[in-house]
Design a protein around this motif. Structure first.
Motif, PDB file in Angstrom:
ATOM      1  N   LEU A  24       0.828  -1.212   0.000  1.00 50.72           N
ATOM      2  CA  LEU A  24       0.000   0.000   0.000  1.00 50.72           C
ATOM      3  C   LEU A  24       0.865   1.266   0.000  1.00 50.72           C
ATOM      4  CD1 LEU A  24      -2.826  -1.037   2.501  1.00 50.72           C
ATOM      5  CD2 LEU A  24      -2.823  -1.160  -0.005  1.00 50.72           C
ATOM      6  N   ALA A  25       1.984   1.229   0.702  1.00 55.28           N
ATOM      7  CA  ALA A  25       2.884   2.381   0.694  1.00 55.28           C
ATOM      8  C   ALA A  25       3.464   2.604  -0.693  1.00 55.28           C
ATOM      9  CB  ALA A  25       4.008   2.176   1.710  1.00 55.28           C
ATOM     10  N   THR A  26       3.765   1.536  -1.393  1.00 55.85           N
ATOM     11  CA  THR A  26       4.280   1.654  -2.758  1.00 55.85           C
ATOM     12  C   THR A  26       3.219   2.242  -3.678  1.00 55.85           C
ATOM     13  OG1 THR A  26       5.836  -0.179  -2.467  1.00 55.85           O
ATOM     14  CG2 THR A  26       5.171   0.355  -4.723  1.00 55.85           C
ATOM     15  N   ALA A  31       5.893   9.366  -6.521  1.00 62.89           N
ATOM     16  CA  ALA A  31       6.799   9.217  -7.659  1.00 62.89           C
ATOM     17  C   ALA A  31       6.275   8.197  -8.668  1.00 62.89           C
ATOM     18  CB  ALA A  31       8.191   8.808  -7.183  1.00 62.89           C
ATOM     19  N   LEU A  32       5.393   7.303  -8.223  1.00 61.86           N
ATOM     20  CA  LEU A  32       4.845   6.282  -9.118  1.00 61.86           C
ATOM     21  C   LEU A  32       3.485   6.671  -9.689  1.00 61.86           C
ATOM     22  CD1 LEU A  32       5.809   3.030  -7.183  1.00 61.86           C
ATOM     23  CD2 LEU A  32       7.071   4.221  -8.992  1.00 61.86           C
ATOM     24  N   ALA A  33       2.955   7.807  -9.281  1.00 63.47           N
ATOM     25  CA  ALA A  33       1.638   8.236  -9.755  1.00 63.47           C
ATOM     26  C   ALA A  33       1.543   8.329 -11.280  1.00 63.47           C
ATOM     27  CB  ALA A  33       1.263   9.572  -9.116  1.00 63.47           C
ATOM     28  N   PRO A  34       2.608   8.787 -11.987  1.00 61.98           N
ATOM     29  CA  PRO A  34       2.493   8.877 -13.440  1.00 61.98           C
ATOM     30  C   PRO A  34       2.224   7.540 -14.138  1.00 61.98           C
ATOM     31  CG  PRO A  34       4.321  10.218 -12.675  1.00 61.98           C
ATOM     32  CD  PRO A  34       3.865   9.413 -11.505  1.00 61.98           C
ATOM     33  N   TYR A  35       2.528   6.423 -13.466  1.00 59.53           N
ATOM     34  CA  TYR A  35       2.261   5.121 -14.080  1.00 59.53           C
ATOM     35  C   TYR A  35       0.784   4.752 -14.022  1.00 59.53           C
ATOM     36  CZ  TYR A  35       7.299   4.336 -14.147  1.00 59.53           C
ATOM     37  OH  TYR A  35       8.645   4.440 -14.393  1.00 59.53           O
ATOM     38  N   HIS A 207      10.231   1.424 -15.150  1.00 60.92           N
ATOM     39  CA  HIS A 207      10.652   2.181 -16.318  1.00 60.92           C
ATOM     40  C   HIS A 207      10.923   1.242 -17.487  1.00 60.92           C
ATOM     41  CE1 HIS A 207      13.548   5.446 -18.065  1.00 60.92           C
ATOM     42  NE2 HIS A 207      12.366   5.449 -18.648  1.00 60.92           N
ATOM     43  N   TRP A 208      11.650   0.150 -17.213  1.00 61.98           N
ATOM     44  CA  TRP A 208      11.929  -0.834 -18.256  1.00 61.98           C
ATOM     45  C   TRP A 208      10.623  -1.419 -18.825  1.00 61.98           C
ATOM     46  CZ3 TRP A 208      10.649  -6.064 -18.147  1.00 61.98           C
ATOM     47  CH2 TRP A 208      11.152  -6.824 -19.206  1.00 61.98           C
TER      48      TRP A 208
END
Length: 212
Positions: A24-26, A31-35, A207-208
């Motif tokens: 849940l923290a991830t 920083a991961l919102a754009p995904y 990213h990969w």
């Protein structure tokens, strides 16, 4: 909005998780919102939740009895051309068919001076455009035996210097899609806020998977 953005929408990413604090923290990491990851709970999710995904991320440390129920859906995604990322401690030999053996990790080697015994492989592989040395040399929970045609990016060696097995490989030949499997558990350590390198691996893998 640019023309390129309109004609090339961001890949749809499904994040299969178990609802633990680290998962849940991830998912809450800005920083991961754009995904725009779609959170799919391993207990309450349904196959349709990942059916149209371009990328399927299997978070680490999922309950084996619950994860095994998703084996068919994850494999189907792989065979229809999706990119699948499977993080560590997920018993991949039982549901994904990748031979795996547990190994004790070498904790805090950078403090104790121990040899981490991880050796980087395939230096010319395109994946190294996304992964740094630090992102793949920090931790592991076992060794894998990649299928023929797959490429190991990092191998664990024995104290005697012999190859023990892979801790991270990429398979771009045995399926219509791409498969990345590792015995490292970056979601747990990123979400828990400790272990240098874990966050780098998590970010690099995403990213990969979405740009590689």
């Amino acid at each position: 909005m640019s023309r390129a953005t309109r004609t090339n929408p961001a890949p749809a990413v499904a994040f299969l998780h178990g609802g633990s604090h680290s998962h849940l923290a991830t998912l809450a990491d800005p920083a991961l919102a754009p995904y725009r990851m779609r959170a799919v709970h391993v207990r309450t999710g349904v196959p349709e939740d990942i059916a149209g995904s371009d990328v399927v991320v299997v978070a680490d440390r999922l309950r084996p009895d619950l994860l095994s129920g998703w084996a068919a859906e994850v494999k189907e995604a792989l065979e229809r051309g999706a990119t699948v990322v499977v993080f560590g401690e997920n018993h991949v030999q039982d549901w994904l068919g990748v031979p795996e053996q547990p190994r004790p990790t070498i904790f805090w080697w950078w403090r104790t001076g121990e040899d981490h015994r991880v050796r980087l492989q395939a230096p010319d592989h395109p994946a190294w455009g996304f992964f740094s040395d630090r992102s793949v040399i920090w931790h592991y929970h076992g060794v894998l035996e990649p299928p023929p045609g797959a490429v190991s990016l990092a191998d664990l060696h024995t104290p005697d210097g012999e190859r023990d097995g892979s801790i991270l490989f990429v398979d771009e030949t045995n399926h219509r899609g791409r498969l990345l499997v590792t015995t490292m558990d970056p979601v747990y350590h990123h979400g828990s806020g400790f272990m240098p390198g874990a966050t780098q691996l998590l970010y690099s893998a995403l990213h990969w998977a979405t740009r590689g």
